[in-house]
Design a protein around this motif. Sequence first.
Motif, short mmCIF file in Angstrom:
data_model
loop_
_atom_site.label_atom_id
_atom_site.label_comp_id
_atom_site.label_asym_id
_atom_site.label_seq_id
_atom_site.Cartn_x
_atom_site.Cartn_y
_atom_site.Cartn_z
N TYR A 138 -15.74 -5.93 -40.95
CA TYR A 138 -16.82 -4.84 -41.82
C TYR A 138 -17.43 -4.87 -40.01
CZ TYR A 138 -21.22 -2.50 -44.06
OH TYR A 138 -22.16 -1.42 -43.86
N ARG A 169 -16.47 -5.03 -36.99
CA ARG A 169 -15.59 -4.98 -35.65
C ARG A 169 -15.99 -3.11 -36.36
NH1 ARG A 169 -11.35 -3.55 -37.26
NH2 ARG A 169 -9.96 -4.42 -38.47
N THR A 170 -16.47 -2.56 -37.08
CA THR A 170 -15.42 -1.26 -37.23
C THR A 170 -16.90 -0.83 -38.15
OG1 THR A 170 -15.37 -1.87 -39.94
CG2 THR A 170 -13.63 -1.16 -38.55
N HIS A 171 -18.35 -1.76 -38.10
CA HIS A 171 -20.09 -0.77 -37.55
C HIS A 171 -20.34 -0.98 -37.21
CE1 HIS A 171 -18.32 -0.71 -42.55
NE2 HIS A 171 -19.03 0.05 -42.65
N TRP A 185 -33.64 13.73 -41.14
CA TRP A 185 -32.33 14.48 -41.59
C TRP A 185 -31.12 14.71 -41.44
CZ3 TRP A 185 -32.35 16.93 -46.47
CH2 TRP A 185 -31.22 17.58 -47.22
N ASP A 198 -24.31 18.30 -42.24
CA ASP A 198 -23.25 18.18 -42.33
C ASP A 198 -22.58 18.64 -40.45
OD1 ASP A 198 -22.71 16.89 -43.71
OD2 ASP A 198 -21.75 18.47 -45.49
N ILE A 243 -31.56 11.09 -44.71
CA ILE A 243 -31.02 11.31 -46.05
C ILE A 243 -30.57 13.19 -45.67
CG2 ILE A 243 -32.63 10.77 -47.98
CD1 ILE A 243 -34.17 13.56 -47.04
N GLY A 244 -30.25 13.46 -46.89
CA GLY A 244 -28.98 15.20 -45.91
C GLY A 244 -27.89 15.07 -46.88
N GLU A 245 -27.12 15.50 -45.68
CA GLU A 245 -25.86 15.62 -46.85
C GLU A 245 -24.05 15.14 -46.67
OE1 GLU A 245 -25.24 20.83 -46.38
OE2 GLU A 245 -25.08 19.93 -44.66
N LYS A 246 -23.73 14.77 -46.45
CA LYS A 246 -22.89 13.56 -46.88
C LYS A 246 -22.01 13.58 -45.38
CE LYS A 246 -18.93 10.97 -48.96
NZ LYS A 246 -17.87 10.67 -49.63
N ILE A 271 -25.30 12.35 -43.07
CA ILE A 271 -25.98 11.26 -42.72
C ILE A 271 -25.53 9.86 -41.99
CG2 ILE A 271 -26.36 9.15 -45.00
CD1 ILE A 271 -27.18 11.43 -47.23
N GLU A 272 -24.26 9.91 -42.92
CA GLU A 272 -22.58 9.31 -42.15
C GLU A 272 -22.81 9.78 -40.42
OE1 GLU A 272 -18.85 10.07 -43.63
OE2 GLU A 272 -19.84 8.60 -45.52
N ALA A 280 -24.34 6.93 -37.31
CA ALA A 280 -23.52 5.72 -36.83
C ALA A 280 -24.57 6.65 -35.05
CB ALA A 280 -22.83 7.00 -36.31
N ILE A 321 -30.49 4.16 -45.41
CA ILE A 321 -29.95 6.00 -45.76
C ILE A 321 -31.13 5.66 -46.88
CG2 ILE A 321 -28.66 3.88 -47.98
CD1 ILE A 321 -26.97 7.02 -48.22
N PHE A 322 -31.74 5.22 -48.26
CA PHE A 322 -33.45 5.05 -48.59
C PHE A 322 -34.15 4.90 -47.86
CE2 PHE A 322 -29.46 6.31 -52.01
CZ PHE A 322 -30.08 7.99 -51.46
#
Lengths: 450, 450
Positions: B174, B176-178, B390, B393, B425-428, B431-432, B436, B447-448
Motif C-alpha cells: 500500500y 509503495r504504490t500510494h 472538485w 474526469d 468530491i466529483g467524478e470517479k 477524484i483519483e 494524486a 474523499i469525504f
Amino acid sequence: MTAPYPLKTLFKPKSVAILGASRTKGRPGNNVVKNLVEMNFNGEIYPINPHTDELYGLKVYPNIFSVDDIECGIIVLPTKIVVSAVKDCIKKGIKSVIIITEGFAETGTDKGVNYQRELKNLSKKINILGTGTLGVINLPDFSSTYVEIEGLKQNGNVAFISQSGIFTGGMVHYFRTHDFNMSKIISLGNKIGVDDADIIDYLYDDGYTNVICLYIEGITDGNRFIKSARKFIKNRGPIIVLKGGKSPEGKKAALSHTSSIAIDNEIFNSVIKQTGMIAVENLNDFISLSKAFSLYPNEIRGNRIAIITYSGALGVLTSDQCSKFGLKLASLSEKTAEKIKEVIYNRNPYNNPIDTYPATLKSGNERTFITCLKAVLEDPGVDSCILTAWGSDKPDKAENSYSNHLKDVIIEYHKKNKPTIVAVIGEKYGIERQRAFLEKNGVITTIFAD
Amino acid sequence: MTAPYPLKTLFKPKSVAILGASRTKGRPGNNVVKNLVEMNFNGEIYPINPHTDELYGLKVYPNIFSVDDIECGIIVLPTKIVVSAVKDCIKKGIKSVIIITEGFAETGTDKGVNYQRELKNLSKKINILGTGTLGVINLPDFSSTYVEIEGLKQNGNVAFISQSGIFTGGMVHYFRTHDFNMSKIISLGNKIGVDDADIIDYLYDDGYTNVICLYIEGITDGNRFIKSARKFIKNRGPIIVLKGGKSPEGKKAALSHTSSIAIDNEIFNSVIKQTGMIAVENLNDFISLSKAFSLYPNEIRGNRIAIITYSGALGVLTSDQCSKFGLKLASLSEKTAEKIKEVIYNRNPYNNPIDTYPATLKSGNERTFITCLKAVLEDPGVDSCILTAWGSDKPDKAENSYSNHLKDVIIEYHKKNKPTIVAVIGEKYGIERQRAFLEKNGVITTIFAD
C-alpha cells in the motif's frame, strides 16, 4: 399530506415548463433544458423566457399562459419573483413546481423568511418541491436537474433522498461515475411543501424501490414521518439515514443551509428506535451501505459471519468491528472444518477468522480461498462472509483466474441469500481494478475489512 | 531491556546471513536474498544453504560457520530447526536475528509453545525480532523482507510498527504504490525478544522519525512501554495507535495470530491516558492519519477550524465530525469577513462553514475559493482549514489552473504551521486524479470531509 396533488406529476409529468430558461450555457436555467432534451423526455417541454425564441431546437414561450396544459413547472428564476411565479402556476392549473432558486429562510434575512412564509401558504394549492432543490431525477422518465446526468443508471432498487441541493448534485456525479444503480434521486431543499414522508409514501408504491438512503437535517412532521418510515421498513426494506446537525456547530450550519431546525439527538434517537431505520455516522458509511444494498438487494438470514483473510491482523481487526456492529463470528461445523483442512494444513480448521497464510504458499491462492469460501457458505451456521482478496497492478493469469472464479461463487450464493463482502488490499491500481471488476459483476467490495 | 545488543545491528547491519536461502523463486527464502541484492545492500550478504552454490550472483555457504563475521541473521527455516539455528547464531557471535518463520505459540500446540519458551530464554543472549515477522525495512540501508519493495520511499518522518507479519506486508504494498514516505517499517511478530518499547527508543534517536504509527495486540511490559511512549511524545511527536483484539472475538483471534494476550480495553485506555497516544478505531483512520502526518510534519497551533465548502450539507456533516473530535469552528474576524464579502455576495460573510455556492457562479471557482482560503489562513483566529474541491474526469483549463493555485497557497501556509485538508468530491477518475496531484505536491486530501 403536504402535497395536494399526486406526486406522479413530479416524478413522471406529461409536460414540463422551465420558468427562467436561460440562453447562457452553463447556467442552471440552460442546463435543465439541455438535460431534458438529451434524455429524450417523452412529453412536452416548454422553455419560458420572454427574451428568447429558441433553445436546443425547442420553441421558447414568453410566459406560461401562452402554452397548452402544463403538469410540472421547474422554477429557475431570481428569488424576488418566485412567489408571483408560483401564483401564476396555480392560476394556470399546474400541479407541481420544483423550485431550484435559493435565497429564502436559510439566508436569515426578513425578506427571505417572508418569501418562504408566502410559499408555505401557496403549498396548499400546488405541490411545491424545494426551495433550493435539485428536484427529481427519475431516468429514463424525467429529470429536473441542471447537473450532468450522462451515464447515470436508474433501474435499481435503492432510492436516494436528500435535503440538500448541491450535495445531491455531488452525489449524482459520484453515482454516475461509480456504477451505482439507483431507482430514484430526490432533493428536498427547504421542504416548503413536499417532504420526506410524502416521498417515502410515493416510493412505497413505485414497484422498484426496496431500500431508501436518506440524508436529513430536520423533520417537518414527526408523526407522519414515523408512520411512513415504519410502513416502508415493514413491507419493503431498510431505510439508511444520515443526520446532519448533530453537534451545536452542525446545527447552526443546518439553519443557514436549508433553514431547518435540526432535530435534537434525543428526539432523533427516539425516531430511529420507533421506525427501525439504520443510522450511520458519516458519509463514507452512508455511501458504502447504499452501494452494498444496490448490489445485494436480497434478505440476509442472520448475523453469523465467517471471515477469510490473508493476514492475522486483518482477521483481528475485522472481528473487532463485527463485534462492534452486533455481528457474531460463526462457529464452523465439523463438515466445514474437514473441507478447510484439505487446504489449510497448519492451523486449527475450526478457527474463524480463517487465516490462509502461509497455507496459500503450498495449496495455491485460488484453491485455498475458493475451498474455504464454498465450505463456509455451505455451512448452515454461517449467514454471510467477509473475504480478503488481493489486487496487483499487473495481475498475472493466476490472479485473473481466481478473480473470475471468486465472483462466480459469490454470485451463486447471493441467490441463496448468503452475501460475501470482498475487502481488497494490494497495490494502488490493483485495488481499484479488482474492486471495479468485482462490483461490475455484482460483488460488494470494500477497501479495508474493518 | 529485552534486546541485549544495540538495535543498529537490526536496522543497519554491516553483514547479513540468510539462514534458509532458497533456490525456488517466489519463496520467502528466495525473495529475501533477491531484495537485498536489488536494493544494493552496502554490506556483506551470506546466503546459507548446504544444497546450493550460487544465488543471484552471490556465493552460497553451507553454514554460518563457514563465513566471516555476521552481524545479523535472517531465519527462514522450518519451525522445528529454528531453535537450534538460533543457538548456532549465538555461538557464532551474531548480534541480531530476524525470525520470519511462523508456527510457534500462536498455533496453540504444545510443540509451538515449547519452542517459543526456548527462544524466550535465548533472547537474553541475542536480539530476537519475531517470530512470524517481516523484520525491518529501512531503505536505503537495509531490508529483511520477502515482499516486494520496489518503489518504496523511505526518507520521511513517519515510522510504522506493527505486530503482524503479513499485515505489514500488505501495508508495504500500500505504502509503495500510494506515495507514502515512511522513515522505518518494523514488524514485531510474536515479540519474543525485541518489543515496541525497544523500537520506540531506537526511533527516538534515529534523527528522522517524529511520528509513529503503531498496530498492537498485546503489550509485553506495560511500564517500560508507557515510559518509552511518553518520552517520544513529549520530545518528538505523536504516536497513533490502532489496537487489535478489543472485542472478545478479536481477542480470541489475536491469540491464534501472534500468541498475544490482547490487553483489556480498560488497561489499554489507561495506557492511552498515561502516554497521550492518539487511539484510532479502524484501519482507514489509521492510514489516513499516517499519510496526513507524513505530508504535514509540522506542529498545529490549535483546534479552531475553518470550513470552505461547495455544499451546505457537506458543511453540516463536516461540522458534526469536527465537533465529535474536539475541534471548534473558528469565529472569523472582521477583516476576514470583509475579504470573503468580495466574492460571496449572498450570505453572511461571518458564516463558518463558508458555503461558496451559488456565489461561485458569479465570482468564479478559483477566485472564490482562493480568496476565502487566503482570508481564513491569514486570520489569527483560525488554526487550520478543511476545503472541498472538485475533480472532473476531464478537467478543463480553469480546473487545472485552480488546482495549481490551490496547492501553492496550501503549501505556502504549511510553512506557517497552518495546514489545510482538501476533501475531493466529483467524478470517479477525477477524484483519483485530483487527490494524486495534490498529494504528490504535499497536500493532505481525503474523499469525504466527514
